[in-house]
Design a protein around this motif. Structure first.
Motif, PDB file in Angstrom:
ATOM      1  N   SER A 190       0.863  -1.185   0.000  1.00  0.00           N
ATOM      2  CA  SER A 190       0.000   0.000   0.000  1.00  0.00           C
ATOM      3  C   SER A 190       0.893   1.226   0.000  1.00  0.00           C
ATOM      4  O   SER A 190       1.946   1.244   0.627  1.00  0.00           O
ATOM      5  CB  SER A 190      -0.878  -0.007   1.244  1.00  0.00           C
ATOM      6  OG  SER A 190      -0.072  -0.080   2.402  1.00  0.00           O
ATOM      7  N   LYS A 191       0.463   2.234  -0.720  1.00  0.00           N
ATOM      8  CA  LYS A 191       1.237   3.490  -0.732  1.00  0.00           C
ATOM      9  C   LYS A 191       0.822   4.298   0.486  1.00  0.00           C
ATOM     10  O   LYS A 191      -0.311   4.226   0.920  1.00  0.00           O
ATOM     11  CB  LYS A 191       0.902   4.279  -2.003  1.00  0.00           C
ATOM     12  CG  LYS A 191       1.194   3.526  -3.290  1.00  0.00           C
ATOM     13  CD  LYS A 191       2.275   4.247  -4.055  1.00  0.00           C
ATOM     14  CE  LYS A 191       2.568   3.716  -5.429  1.00  0.00           C
ATOM     15  NZ  LYS A 191       2.289   2.330  -5.693  1.00  0.00           N
ATOM     16  N   GLU A 192       1.758   5.087   1.005  1.00  0.00           N
ATOM     17  CA  GLU A 192       1.413   5.894   2.171  1.00  0.00           C
ATOM     18  C   GLU A 192       0.223   6.788   1.827  1.00  0.00           C
ATOM     19  O   GLU A 192       0.147   7.352   0.744  1.00  0.00           O
ATOM     20  CB  GLU A 192       2.591   6.799   2.536  1.00  0.00           C
ATOM     21  CG  GLU A 192       3.744   6.046   3.150  1.00  0.00           C
ATOM     22  CD  GLU A 192       4.931   6.966   3.344  1.00  0.00           C
ATOM     23  OE1 GLU A 192       4.807   7.890   4.159  1.00  0.00           O
ATOM     24  OE2 GLU A 192       5.945   6.774   2.657  1.00  0.00           O
ATOM     25  N   GLY A 193      -0.678   6.887   2.786  1.00  0.00           N
ATOM     26  CA  GLY A 193      -1.750   7.864   2.612  1.00  0.00           C
ATOM     27  C   GLY A 193      -2.890   7.396   1.717  1.00  0.00           C
ATOM     28  O   GLY A 193      -3.903   8.059   1.635  1.00  0.00           O
ATOM     29  N   THR A 194      -2.748   6.248   1.026  1.00  0.00           N
ATOM     30  CA  THR A 194      -3.911   5.829   0.226  1.00  0.00           C
ATOM     31  C   THR A 194      -4.731   4.883   1.089  1.00  0.00           C
ATOM     32  O   THR A 194      -4.188   4.031   1.777  1.00  0.00           O
ATOM     33  CB  THR A 194      -3.493   5.038  -1.027  1.00  0.00           C
ATOM     34  OG1 THR A 194      -2.613   3.996  -0.611  1.00  0.00           O
ATOM     35  CG2 THR A 194      -2.807   5.909  -2.029  1.00  0.00           C
ATOM     36  N   ASP A 195      -6.041   5.049   1.065  1.00  0.00           N
ATOM     37  CA  ASP A 195      -6.840   4.151   1.889  1.00  0.00           C
ATOM     38  C   ASP A 195      -7.503   3.096   1.019  1.00  0.00           C
ATOM     39  O   ASP A 195      -7.458   3.139  -0.201  1.00  0.00           O
ATOM     40  CB  ASP A 195      -7.882   4.924   2.708  1.00  0.00           C
ATOM     41  CG  ASP A 195      -8.824   5.691   1.806  1.00  0.00           C
ATOM     42  OD1 ASP A 195      -8.513   5.783   0.599  1.00  0.00           O
ATOM     43  OD2 ASP A 195      -9.848   6.186   2.288  1.00  0.00           O
ATOM     44  N   ARG A 196      -8.133   2.152   1.694  1.00  0.00           N
ATOM     45  CA  ARG A 196      -8.717   0.981   1.039  1.00  0.00           C
ATOM     46  C   ARG A 196      -9.713   1.378  -0.048  1.00  0.00           C
ATOM     47  O   ARG A 196      -9.781   0.756  -1.095  1.00  0.00           O
ATOM     48  CB  ARG A 196      -9.392   0.145   2.136  1.00  0.00           C
ATOM     49  CG  ARG A 196     -10.450  -0.823   1.679  1.00  0.00           C
ATOM     50  CD  ARG A 196      -9.792  -2.091   1.185  1.00  0.00           C
ATOM     51  NE  ARG A 196     -10.758  -3.092   0.780  1.00  0.00           N
ATOM     52  CZ  ARG A 196     -11.232  -3.191  -0.446  1.00  0.00           C
ATOM     53  NH1 ARG A 196     -10.857  -2.355  -1.371  1.00  0.00           N
ATOM     54  NH2 ARG A 196     -12.078  -4.154  -0.754  1.00  0.00           N
ATOM     55  N   SER A 197     -10.480   2.445   0.188  1.00  0.00           N
ATOM     56  CA  SER A 197     -11.559   2.776  -0.747  1.00  0.00           C
ATOM     57  C   SER A 197     -11.015   3.149  -2.124  1.00  0.00           C
ATOM     58  O   SER A 197     -11.697   3.010  -3.129  1.00  0.00           O
ATOM     59  CB  SER A 197     -12.385   3.930  -0.195  1.00  0.00           C
ATOM     60  OG  SER A 197     -11.531   5.023   0.042  1.00  0.00           O
ATOM     61  N   LYS A 198      -9.746   3.616  -2.177  1.00  0.00           N
ATOM     62  CA  LYS A 198      -9.202   4.019  -3.477  1.00  0.00           C
ATOM     63  C   LYS A 198      -8.699   2.825  -4.279  1.00  0.00           C
ATOM     64  O   LYS A 198      -8.345   2.948  -5.440  1.00  0.00           O
ATOM     65  CB  LYS A 198      -8.018   4.979  -3.261  1.00  0.00           C
ATOM     66  CG  LYS A 198      -8.407   6.275  -2.582  1.00  0.00           C
ATOM     67  CD  LYS A 198      -7.614   7.458  -3.157  1.00  0.00           C
ATOM     68  CE  LYS A 198      -8.030   8.764  -2.534  1.00  0.00           C
ATOM     69  NZ  LYS A 198      -7.650   8.864  -1.100  1.00  0.00           N
ATOM     70  N   LEU A 199      -8.664   1.672  -3.621  1.00  0.00           N
ATOM     71  CA  LEU A 199      -8.070   0.512  -4.271  1.00  0.00           C
ATOM     72  C   LEU A 199      -9.079  -0.118  -5.213  1.00  0.00           C
ATOM     73  O   LEU A 199     -10.129  -0.568  -4.799  1.00  0.00           O
ATOM     74  CB  LEU A 199      -7.670  -0.492  -3.186  1.00  0.00           C
ATOM     75  CG  LEU A 199      -6.760  -1.620  -3.611  1.00  0.00           C
ATOM     76  CD1 LEU A 199      -5.440  -1.058  -4.095  1.00  0.00           C
ATOM     77  CD2 LEU A 199      -6.515  -2.555  -2.445  1.00  0.00           C
ATOM     78  N   GLU A 200      -8.743  -0.153  -6.508  1.00  0.00           N
ATOM     79  CA  GLU A 200      -9.669  -0.723  -7.485  1.00  0.00           C
ATOM     80  C   GLU A 200      -9.354  -2.201  -7.675  1.00  0.00           C
ATOM     81  O   GLU A 200      -8.361  -2.542  -8.290  1.00  0.00           O
ATOM     82  CB  GLU A 200      -9.508   0.010  -8.833  1.00  0.00           C
ATOM     83  CG  GLU A 200     -10.293   1.301  -8.896  1.00  0.00           C
ATOM     84  CD  GLU A 200     -11.797   1.075  -8.780  1.00  0.00           C
ATOM     85  OE1 GLU A 200     -12.338   0.256  -9.531  1.00  0.00           O
ATOM     86  OE2 GLU A 200     -12.428   1.712  -7.918  1.00  0.00           O
ATOM     87  N   LEU A 201     -10.194  -3.061  -7.158  1.00  0.00           N
ATOM     88  CA  LEU A 201      -9.942  -4.491  -7.346  1.00  0.00           C
ATOM     89  C   LEU A 201     -10.957  -5.035  -8.342  1.00  0.00           C
ATOM     90  O   LEU A 201     -12.136  -4.720  -8.255  1.00  0.00           O
ATOM     91  CB  LEU A 201     -10.087  -5.224  -6.015  1.00  0.00           C
ATOM     92  CG  LEU A 201      -9.092  -4.740  -4.963  1.00  0.00           C
ATOM     93  CD1 LEU A 201      -9.405  -5.349  -3.620  1.00  0.00           C
ATOM     94  CD2 LEU A 201      -7.676  -5.106  -5.373  1.00  0.00           C
TER      95      LEU A 201
END
Length: 1269
Positions: A345-356
């Motif tokens: 995970s990149k610093e500062g990115t949260d789960r909601s931004k993750l496109e799975l």
């Protein structure tokens, strides 16, 4: 994996390390942005990623483990190069990785990344130029934007930290005159076995030598040469000491009967996830979901992945396994197969931004935030609570809180807090030569330790070696000891936790061998027929398990890891046992010896692990007493002046001395040579006998990869051609999986229905059917998420359906759409019909959307699949959905499964085959939903009026409940009503209040349809309702049968299994009541046979597992049920039709018998028989009177039915029949040859009925409503 590092022929298989690798910046090519790693040009240049290169690796190549440059570079520096200035934190970082080859074998890599000052002027100026461009861009955009968006800009640059322009300027600068530039570099060891602790120590000592003020005792080449060529792998069950730069390093390997090697500290896994979460994730891995680990720290990803897969013993993860997924390989998350992957995970990115791409079956593990997202409907691991309790006891003994503890593992992953005697960050690149790191100071302020101590006091656990006071003189020695203590504790904890997990499987599968089906005479024939053969008797295995285990076990025995485990068991007849299997089998043997496992086996009693102490002791002994010591590092034959040392820089190594090992100068090379010769001899021998080896190997590979679509993505070559090829493999795999699943569903279901009809034995349970349908839902989700352009919502299938619905509804508004095919006309001889039910994909979606019980898209998709399957429309609906080409093109990439014409057609065809069998997978699962029903009453018009003037009523009952009495609107023969799901319908009660002029009513049948699933039931009647006609009944109980739908496409026509049960037909009912009397009467033999069959049906019913018994009502009151059979007995030779008299019914005989019993005293031969007879008479009279006085207007035949049902329930029929047979009335009412007047027939009838004595018969409420006995 113990067996996986085994190399091929002609090599030295027992080297500790295969390669030493150096990665970093290539001064020649300079700064190359790494596009694949997800380049972000908004970031400041220091935060961007640049391409790294493998600068050197030794030796050049090993034939049994070829060097894969791309993969190693990608995994050593998954994010590429990173730059720092003197202001940034430059702590060294340790991580490890794994390369899984296509055949499933593994190689491990251990990497230490550190920062080195950039000496190349060219690169420093390039960085300055990048900064000037970046700042100019930033400045112009700041000026352009209004002041209020200032904050958002700043935070976007500093990933959420910076808020002011000044800070932004300072943070975002690199000035060549003022700042020192550092760049990441890494050293890496690649080894066949995961000796993590030893490799870590070796690399740390190497790094220390580079940063230390004094040069190391020998040139670095000596140590690297030593570990590459002179350090052997420790033999199984032994320990080995070899030498790093400053101090010896010890590693140990488990013996052949111990659990396989695992060197990753499980302590950290439990601290990171917490026990409850870990058990849930472990369950997901066992059930082969898609598991995605998410953390900023590579080592955490690796530790959790390796930790969890270690705990699977004796099973092995069979699918895609990439614990560290390089940024350039993100498209692999699209794989429509089970996987276990780790994503940084990149610093500062949260789960909601993750496109799975797909989340229907995803277990998402956010390691850093101690948080997991689970797939829906995850079954519980057997005995989960006791299991968790047992593990927490082990954890508490080692002072680890079961709820996990993020902080302690945090420091563990950072090298600066590693408990290594003298590595601490002192602003001089981590080196304090004279003064050891003060462990106690480090621990004193640590709230974690304080919490643990408090916890330990509460639980009465003694904590070793965490005393905080220590005399100063002993400090250094103690730290050393402490370090070894910590390591020893980790080893012991590891092995004890693994023992607890392994013990669970030993208990769960202690008897697995009994269910393995050994069908093939030799390996070759087994391999060729592998796909067609059943290897494991799943149904018998499940029927042997305690009820609470079933939801988990029924899923688990369908997994690839279980299939492979059973395959290995079968292959072990002909080949050497798989090491995992060997250890597991020996453990089961042990259990059998210790506790001769009596009935205890089948209970769900929890048995704790008893081998914890021995397991820990064997490790301790190996570490205390070292078995082997490797050769010391020594000076090599190097060119003078080349081992030049410059503090803080990793030297350029002399490749010629590192390229090859010494010529056979040590003990273990000769040892390996003899084993090799032995292997060669064996190989030649096996080539002479049996299969040609290459062919056999090919067979083996194919057999082992059966059902695994693609084991491993290739980490290196990423050309479009390779990606296309991978995807076509996926498509092929999905199609194959679909074929296997539909075939299995069909075979099992058809086998089951054949049994219902009396052919052979059943082997599928309702539970198993549910598992198969759940796995079909999962497969459809994976197919729909393959090659998606843009993901919307968690369920790819449901979002496709929604978009289709939206488009269709738009068109509907513009033009009324035609009714889809599949109209179901239900014509009866009276011309009254059941109105057509429209077949529509959208309508079925709306039904599901109206179900408030389902909260998620994944749930809706599953419900829709179940509904379509039950309606036999799954293939047709999906075909319709995919026929919308423009939508499919919009949603899917060219390579997606759903856009491969040929495969798609085959897939739909496989699904079409499921129409051949009846599923109730929707009705039986959604038991609480409200369902609209439609009922139609069909009278016989020729003989009576169609409409009755009285007030008719109806009550519909099913396996899940009844509607209660509902008035039928006057003058109407059709009504709709809504009520909670009734399940499969069983009976209809119909009646009226006998008011008005035209009260008599002759009803042919009642039809009832479930308006959601379209299932239609027919309840034949063929009798009058009314006083003074027929048997004077004002209400009747009708027994239902499912009508096969007329719209089953061509398939259904040919391969429909005959209907499972029928209820009394009009003809039979009329013959009994002698309305016509023309029917041929059955002879005595047929009647006796009928009784036998009816009783047999009931006995069989009770021998089935409870959940699959179906309706007992039909067996009692249906066409060939017990009531009908007994009616035949009582009708045989009955003097019923009298001239000029009313008809006489069996019930008349029974009432007269009661009157006789109540008035006369019986004369018995002896006292005992008399008492028995008296009590039988008493109960008989009581029951008959109760039926007669019941507040129901039931006719005479209906009353007889109730009497038989109650007599069966209370096991009284065998007592009543002799009473009636011996009653003097019988001579008046029965002919001489009647069955009831034949002593032998009566006795055999009693014997047959006595076989029902042992069963607990529960009657449906509608049969005996209002009768109080």
């Amino acid at each position: 994996m113990s067996g996986s590092g085994a190399p091929g022929p002609g090599a030295a298989p027992c080297r500790f390390a295969h390669y030493f690798v150096l990665c970093g910046i290539d001064a020649e090519s300079g700064l190359e942005p790494d596009e694949l790693a997800g380049e972000n040009f908004d970031q400041s240049p220091l935060r961007r990623t640049f391409k790294s290169k493998v600068l050197a690796h030794y030796p050049q190549n090993i034939e049994w483990n070829p060097f894969d440059q791309d993969a190693v570079n990608m995994l050593c520096m998954p994010k590429g190069l990173s730059f720092r200035t003197q202001a940034d934190n430059r702590d060294p970082q340790l991580h490890s990785f794994i390369i899984t080859r296509e055949d499933g074998s593994r190689t491990y890599g251990f990497v230490l990344t550190f920062y080195e000052e950039v000496t190349s002027k060219q690169i420093c100026t390039a960085m300055q130029t990048l900064y000037q461009m970046h700042n100019a861009e930033q400045y112009s955009s700041v000026c352009a934007s209004s002041s209020c968006s200032m904050d958002s800009l700043a935070s976007s640059i500093d990933e959420g930290d910076a808020t002011s322009l000044a800070k932004l300027q300072r943070y975002n600068s690199y000035d060549i005159s003022r700042d020192t530039l550092y760049v990441s570099k890494c050293i890496c060891l690649i080894t066949p076995l995961p000796f993590m602790q030893a490799c870590k120590k070796f690399l740390v000592q190497l790094y220390k030598a580079v940063t230390s003020q004094q040069p190391p005792p020998l040139p670095l080449e000596s140590y690297i040469h030593n570990i590459l060529y002179e350090v052997p792998l420790p033999p199984p069950g032994r320990s080995l000491k070899f030498y790093g730069v400053y101090e010896p390093i010890i590693c140990q390997r488990p013996g052949p009967n111990e659990l396989p090697l695992s060197d990753y500290p499980l302590r950290e896994v439990f601290e990171l996830l917490g026990l409850e979460n870990l058990v849930q994730v472990f369950t997901c891995v066992l059930l082969e979901m898609q598991i995605l680990l998410y953390s900023q720290d590579y080592q955490r990803l690796m530790t959790v992945a390796e930790g969890i897969t270690t705990l699977l013993f004796p099973f092995q993860w069979q699918h895609v396994y990439v614990p560290i997924l390089p940024a350039s390989l993100l498209h692999f998350l699209d794989a429509p197969v089970p996987y276990l992957m780790g994503l940084q995970s990149k610093e500062g990115t949260d789960r909601s931004k993750l496109e799975l791409p797909q989340e229907a079956n995803l277990c998402f593990v956010d390691i850093d935030n101690h948080f997991i997202e689970l797939p829906e409907d995850l079954p519980q691991f057997p005995n989960k609570l006791e299991f968790i309790q047992e593990i927490s006891e082990v954890l508490l003994q080692f002072g680890i809180p079961p709820e996990g503890n993020l902080h302690c593992s945090d420091s563990a992953t950072k090298l600066k807090n590693l408990v290594l005697s003298d590595l601490v960050n002192d602003k001089k690149n981590g080196n304090i030569p004279g003064n050891a790191l003060n462990m106690y100071e480090l621990l004193k302020g640590n709230e974690t330790i304080a919490r643990l101590q408090a916890l330990a006091k509460r639980t009465g656990v003694t904590m070793e070696k965490v005393t905080i006071t220590a005399p100063l003189a002993e400090k250094e020695k103690d730290v050393k000891l402490q370090c070894e203590e910590v390591e020893l504790r980790d080893y012991k904890l590891n092995v004890q936790l693994r023992e607890v997990f392994a013990n669970r499987f030993t208990q769960l599968f202690a008897d697995y061998e009994a269910f393995v089906i050994q069908a093939a005479p030799d390996l070759e024939s087994w391999l060729t027929n592998r796909e067609q053969m059943q290897n494991f008797d799943k149904a018998s295995f499940l029927s042997d398990q305690p009820e609470p285990y079933l939801p988990f076990l029924s899923h688990f025995i369908e997994t690839q890891m279980f299939a492979t485990f059973i395959d290995n068991k079968i292959i072990s007849q002909w080949e050497e046992k798989d090491p995992f299997l060997r250890v597991f089998d020996s453990r089961i043997e042990k259990i059998r010896l210790y506790n001769v496992r009596a009935p205890a086996l089948r209970t769900s009693n929890y048995q704790k692990c008893s081998t914890l102490k021995e397991a820990a002791q064997s490790i301790e002994q190996r570490l205390m007493k070292i078995d082997h010591t490797a050769i010391h590092p020594h000076l090599l034959d190097m060119k003078i002046g080349q081992g030049k040392y410059e503090q803080g820089f990793f030297p350029k190594l002399q490749s010629d001395v590192l390229a090859t090992g010494p010529t056979n100068n040590n003990r273990w090379a000769s040892r390996s040579a003899t084993t090799q010769r032995r292997k060669d001899r064996l190989r030649q021998h096996s080539e002479h006998i049996g299969l040609d080896n290459d062919l056999r190997e090919k067979y083996m590979q194919e057999a082992r990869s059966l059902g695994k679509n693609l084991r491993q993505p290739k980490l290196s070559d990423l050309s479009p051609a390779v990606i296309a090829q991978t995807n076509s493999k996926f498509v092929e795999g999905l199609l194959k999986e679909c074929r296997m699943k539909t075939k299995r569903m069909l075979v099992e279901k058809m086998g089951h229905e054949a049994v219902e009809l009396g052919h052979g034995e059943a082997n599928i349970t309702g539970l198993e059917e549910n598992t198969l349908i759940a796995s079909l839902c999962d497969l459809l989700e994976r197919i729909w998420s393959h090659g998606l352009q843009v993901k919307q919502g968690k369920s790819a299938l449901w979002s496709h359906l929604l978009q289709y619905q939206e488009r269709e509804e738009k068109q509907e508004h513009s033009a009324e759409s035609p009714v889809a095919v599949g109209t179901e006309r239900r014509k009866s001889d009276t011309g009254i019909t059941m109105p057509t039910l429209r077949v529509s994909l959208i309508q079925d979606m709306r039904h599901v959307q109206n179900m408030s019980e389902i909260k998620t898209d994944v749930g809706r998709a599953r419900a829709w699949i179940r509904l379509s399957l039950e309606k036999k429309l799954l293939s047709q609906h999906l075909k319709q959905l995919l026929s919308n080409q423009p939508l499919a093109k919009k949603l899917y990439k060219r390579y997606a499964f759903l856009r491969c014409e040929e495969e798609r057609e085959q897939f739909l065809y496989h699904l079409l085959s499921l129409n051949a069998v009846d599923y109730f997978c929707f009705t039986s699962v959604f038991t609480t939903i409200v369902i609209p029903y439609r009922a139609v009453i069909i009278p016989i018009k020729k003989l009576s009026n169609a409409i009755t003037t009285s007030n008719p009523w109806i009550c519909v009952s099913g396996e899940l409940g009844d509607t209660g009495v509902m008035q039928i609107p006057k003058n109407l023969l059709e009504m709709t009503f809504e009520c909670q799901n009734l399940g499969k319908l069983t009976t209809v009660q119909i009646g009226h209040d006998n008011s008005g002029l035209l009260a008599k009513w002759l009803v042919d049948c009642v039809m009832v349809r479930n308006e959601i699933t379209g299932h239609t039931y027919k309840f034949p009647c063929g009798r009058w309702l009314g006083k003074g006609v027929d048997d004077g009944s004002l209400e009747r109980i009708l027994i239902g049968e499912l009508v096969s739908s007329t719209s089953d496409e061509e398939l259904g026509k040919q391969c429909r299994t005959p209907p499972q049960q029928k209820s009394p037909t009009t003809a039979r009912r009329l013959s009994i009541t002698s309305l016509t009397g023309k029917n041929t009467k059955p002879n005595a033999g047929q009647i006796q046979e009928g009784i036998g069959e009816a009783v047999n049906g009931i006995v069989k019913h009770f021998h089935k597992p409870e959940k699959e018994r179906g309706s007992l009502t039909i067996l009692l009151c249906g066409e060939n049920g017990l009531v009908a059979a007994l009616e035949q007995v009582f009708h045989h030779g009955f003097k019923s039709a009298r001239i000029f008299h009313k008809n006489v019914f069996i019930w008349d005989f029974i009432e007269k018998a009661v009157a006789y019993f109540e008035t006369s005293d019986q004369i018995g031969d002896n006292e005992e028989a008399l008492l028995l007879q008296r009590s039988s008479c008493k109960t008989f009279c009581h029951y008959v009177n109760a039926i007669n006085t019941a507040p129901r207007n039931i006719g005479k035949d209906g009353k007889f039915q109730i009497l038989v049902c109650l007599g069966t329930r209370d096991h009284l029929l065998p007592q009543w029949i002799p009473l009636l047979a011996e009653c003097p009335l019988i001579t008046r009412m029965y002919e001489e040859n009647a069955l009831l007047r034949d002593r032998m027939t009566v006795n055999s009838l009693i014997r047959v009925l006595q076989t029902l004595q042992d069963f607990n018969i529960v009657l449906e409420g509608s049969l005996i409503k209002g009768v109080d006995v």
